[in-house]
Design a protein around this motif. Structure first.
Motif, short mmCIF file in Angstrom:
data_model
loop_
_atom_site.label_atom_id
_atom_site.label_comp_id
_atom_site.label_asym_id
_atom_site.label_seq_id
_atom_site.Cartn_x
_atom_site.Cartn_y
_atom_site.Cartn_z
N VAL A 222 1.12 -5.37 9.13
CA VAL A 222 1.76 -4.30 9.90
C VAL A 222 1.16 -2.95 9.53
O VAL A 222 0.86 -2.13 10.42
N CYS A 223 0.97 -2.70 8.23
CA CYS A 223 0.38 -1.43 7.80
C CYS A 223 -1.02 -1.24 8.37
O CYS A 223 -1.36 -0.16 8.88
N CYS A 224 -1.82 -2.29 8.29
CA CYS A 224 -3.19 -2.20 8.81
C CYS A 224 -3.20 -2.01 10.32
O CYS A 224 -4.01 -1.24 10.87
N ALA A 228 -4.78 1.19 12.17
CA ALA A 228 -5.86 1.02 13.16
C ALA A 228 -5.47 1.59 14.52
O ALA A 228 -6.30 2.21 15.21
N TRP A 229 -4.20 1.40 14.91
CA TRP A 229 -3.73 1.90 16.21
C TRP A 229 -3.88 3.41 16.29
O TRP A 229 -4.45 3.95 17.24
N LYS A 230 -3.39 4.13 15.30
CA LYS A 230 -3.48 5.58 15.31
C LYS A 230 -4.91 6.07 15.10
O LYS A 230 -5.33 7.09 15.66
N PHE A 231 -5.64 5.36 14.27
CA PHE A 231 -7.03 5.73 14.02
C PHE A 231 -7.82 5.71 15.33
O PHE A 231 -8.55 6.66 15.64
N THR A 249 -8.29 9.35 10.10
CA THR A 249 -7.79 8.81 8.82
C THR A 249 -6.42 9.37 8.49
O THR A 249 -5.51 8.64 8.08
N ALA A 250 -6.25 10.70 8.65
CA ALA A 250 -4.98 11.33 8.33
C ALA A 250 -3.86 10.81 9.22
O ALA A 250 -2.74 10.55 8.75
N GLU A 255 0.97 7.21 10.08
CA GLU A 255 1.75 6.15 10.74
C GLU A 255 2.24 5.11 9.74
O GLU A 255 3.37 4.64 9.83
N THR A 256 1.40 4.78 8.77
CA THR A 256 1.85 3.83 7.73
C THR A 256 2.92 4.47 6.85
O THR A 256 3.82 3.79 6.36
#
Length: 714
Positions: A222-224, A228-231, A249-250, A255-256
């Motif tokens: 879920v974290c990854c 990735a979604w926001k990235f 990256t920020a 999001e995580t």
């Protein structure tokens, strides 16, 4: 039973914990000592180093007496050569007849081949001192008289070697052959081959860790995915042209952080977890016993997220915004700043950054004070630091997160790059967990007001242990292995501390044992005579509650760590079919429990003396230890035979000496319960926990008995 089974207490060397010393170990120590002590052509060591050389450095007085017995002369305080040391070693490792002669000479202080009552008394006092037993001269004299009455049947005033040998062959053999445990289940016949149908290491590891593994993998996935979604989303935004991958990256880290700031509350919603434990199918797939460890893991992930999110903003994004080409700035993100390109200082002064920095400072304070060293006021910390640390500091600093969550909401409302409410999702993440956490707090506050309990009895035991007996509130139901939180308004209206229940579910009262290890426990220890008001909250589930899953359990407690297991022992005794318990056919639970309570001080037995007496009829133990405790063990046997009481614990439960040989214990249980599953429950320091978990894995892979390890976490 053969005499050999009862004379293991006459081993001279068994002090290494995981096995006996070998001559090579002794020789290595001798060589190390002679490098600095050599006074002639032949290497020698000082007689006073004999104890260290053979591994009895913690019992120097006893080692000196042993050396006197081995030399057999009055002039025994002379240097020792390697040849002489090897001869002594061989004698100590020889069969029983040789060892009994050495021990006889140790007791025979005037070297005349006869042991008098005074010799026995002096050896008893020496043995008691070596084993840290509290024994008066009058008690030692009584026990010496008891031995003389048993052995000197002709009233000669002394005993000889043959009578001394009879003492250990008869007394210790009978001591080791006490009738079997009344709580034992009917076992399959004894099998010499304990290595039938072993499980592979991979299968054992899978069975032991699959519940933790799938939870952690799901969490990481879920974290990854969120990162990735926001990235990717910000990779295609106009702002990317100025800030590049720093922005992606920020935002991915942010999001995580939202997800983990919501998730971190769930493992500490104790009422919810206790309720979920009752559902067998959920409890079978979710490792609730690791809730605190998972809470710490998420906290670590939040720390990583803060570094990524805040670090890239401060070190990369903001310098690029303030230093970018003015025309590119106006074409991309200028509208978000009113077409005014801010300086780095102006960016730091915005609401978004100010709230972020404030959260960072509060998190650093809370995280730092929650680590092991300040929370437990480690002696390694400077004295000035220790004064402002401890459990109170940890508890109050942890509540700084109330401000953190408030700042998080503010931080999420004022965003540089968007005004869309659909992208301001922080509240969506934390709404349910925060509501659940706050709801639990309100529920606990109401319940604790209802559960004001009356203190029925308070006892103080050696080691600064306070035993509290409380009136059981109406409708208060719990299972053995659970714990409660206790608050004393006379000390603080805000502090709640967890303590395992040592009373059984069938008892008409509640009892806890509190050891004074911190400021709160010291204060309640000093208040006991006033019978202050007490509020309780609970009960809550713990790892020990899983004992009901096993027919056979192994309970290991170090010092005050035995408290969670007292309730379990009572439950096992009360549900023994021989007691006629009506619920036994309905309520599942262990049919046999092995308790290993390891303590340094004899006075610790006072803590649970009443419980020990209650379960003594269902308990069995065998003689362990080495020659330092052999005479005490013989007296134990004589005294128990005559009076039915153990001289050390003051109860019918027999006491072992020396550090437990865990490998030997696991090996014996694996043979005795071949093909079964044994629950191993431990409460104590982490160092032994690692050793026990390793042994559980080892014996589960090499024998057909499966050991499942559980550790208490608070």
């Amino acid at each position: 039973m053969a005499a050999g089974s009862g004379i293991e207490g006459l081993r001279f060397i068994d002090i290494m914990g995981n096995g006996e010393m070998e001559w090579e170990d002794v020789e290595e120590r001798f060589n190390r000592l002679t490098l600095t002590q050599n006074v002639g052509p032949e290497p020698v060591m000082k007689w006073s180093d004999f104890g260290f050389c053979i591994g009895m450095q913690q019992s120097p007085e006893f080692a000196n007496e042993l050396l006197r017995a081995l030399r057999g002369t009055r002039d025994w305080k002379i240097h020792i050569t390697k040849c002489e040391l090897h001869h002594f070693w061989c004698r100590m490792m020889e069969p029983f007849d040789s060892r009994i002669r050495i021990f006889f000479d140790l007791c025979d202080r005037d070297i005349d081949g006869r042991i008098t009552e005074m010799d026995i008394k002096q050896t008893i006092l020496l043995s008691a001192s070596t084993n840290k037993l509290s024994l008066s001269h009058e008690e030692a004299e009584y026990y010496a008289t008891l031995m003389m009455e048993a052995l000197d049947t002709e009233n000669r005033g002394y005993i000889e070697l043959s009578q001394f040998e009879t003492l250990f062959k008869v007394c210790l053999s009978s001591w080791a052959s006490i009738p079997n445990n009344q709580l034992s289940i009917t076992h399959s016949p004894y099998h010499n081959d304990q290595f039938q149908e072993p499980l592979s290491m991979a299968e054992i590891l899978f069975r032991s860790y699959w519940r933790r593994t799938w939870i952690i993998l799901l969490w990481l996935t879920v974290c990854c995915a969120l990162f990735a979604w926001k990235f990717i989303q910000y990779r295609h935004r106009a702002a990317f042209e100025i800030m590049g991958y720093c922005l992606s990256t920020a935002k991915g880290a942010a999001e995580t952080l939202k997800f983990n700031m919501a998730l971190i509350l769930l493992p500490v919603c104790r009422n919810t977890i206790t309720w979920l434990r009752k559902h067998k199918w959920i409890n079978s797939i979710v490792p609730f016993n690791d809730n605190i460890n998972f809470h710490k893991m998420i906290a670590g992930a939040i720390g990583v997220g803060v570094i990524l999110h805040g670090g890239t903003h401060l070190a990369c994004d903001f310098p690029r915004i303030s230093g970018s080409d003015h025309s590119i700035f106006r074409q991309t993100i200028g509208a978000r700043f009113g077409y005014h390109q801010p300086s780095y200082i102006e960016l730091l002064a915005t609401k978004e950054v100010a709230t972020g920095i404030a959260m960072l400072i509060l998190m650093i304070i809370a995280f730092s004070l929650a680590t092991k060293w300040p929370r437990r006021q480690s002696p390694s910390l400077p004295r000035s630091v220790r004064r402002v640390t401890g459990y109170n500091t940890f508890w109050y600093s942890h509540h700084l997160f109330i401000l953190v969550y408030a700042l998080l909401i503010v931080h999420s409302i004022f965003l540089f790059l968007t005004d869309k409410l659909t992208e301001k999702t922080t509240w969506m993440y934390i709404a349910i967990p925060v509501s659940l956490y706050v709801g639990e707090g309100i529920f606990r506050a109401i319940r604790s007001e209802i559960y004001e309990v009356e203190s029925l009895k308070a006892n103080i035991y050696p080691g600064k242990v306070l035993s509290l007996t409380l009136r059981k509130p109406e409708g208060f139901k719990y299972h053995s292995g659970m714990y409660i939180f206790i608050q004393c308004p006379n000390i603080s209206h805000f502090e709640w501390h967890p303590f395992s229940l040592t009373s059984g579910p069938e008892d008409e009262f509640l009892s806890v044992h509190i050891r004074t290890l911190g400021d709160w426990s010291y204060q309640i220890y000093n208040l006991f005579q006033e019978y202050p008001r007490i509020y309780i909250d609970g009960p809550y589930g713990a790892a020990s509650q899983d004992h009901v899953k096993y027919d056979i359990v192994m309970l290991i407690g170090l010092g005050i760590g035995a408290t969670p297991f007292m309730s379990i022992l009572k439950d096992v005794v009360n549900c023994n079919p021989k007691t006629g318990c009506g619920e036994c056919s309905i309520r599942k639970g262990p049919l046999k429990a092995y308790l290993y309570w390891v303590t340094r001080e004899q006075s610790s037995f006072d803590w649970f003396r009443d419980v020990m007496k209650e379960i003594s009829k269902s308990n069995q133990k065998q003689v362990q230890g080495d020659v330092r405790s052999a005479l005490i063990s013989a007296i134990q046997a004589l005294y128990h035979t005559k009076n039915g009481i153990d001289i050390v614990s003051g109860t019918p439960v027999h006491t072992h000496f020396s550090r437990p040989n865990w490998f030997s214990i696991f090996s014996k249980l694996a043979r005795q319960h071949r093909g079964t599953k044994i629950g191993v429950f431990y409460c104590g320091p982490s160092a032994l926990a690692r050793e026990l978990e390793r042994l559980c894995t080892k014996f589960s892979t090499k024998t057909s008995t499966r050991f499942v390890f559980h550790k208490e976490n608070y």
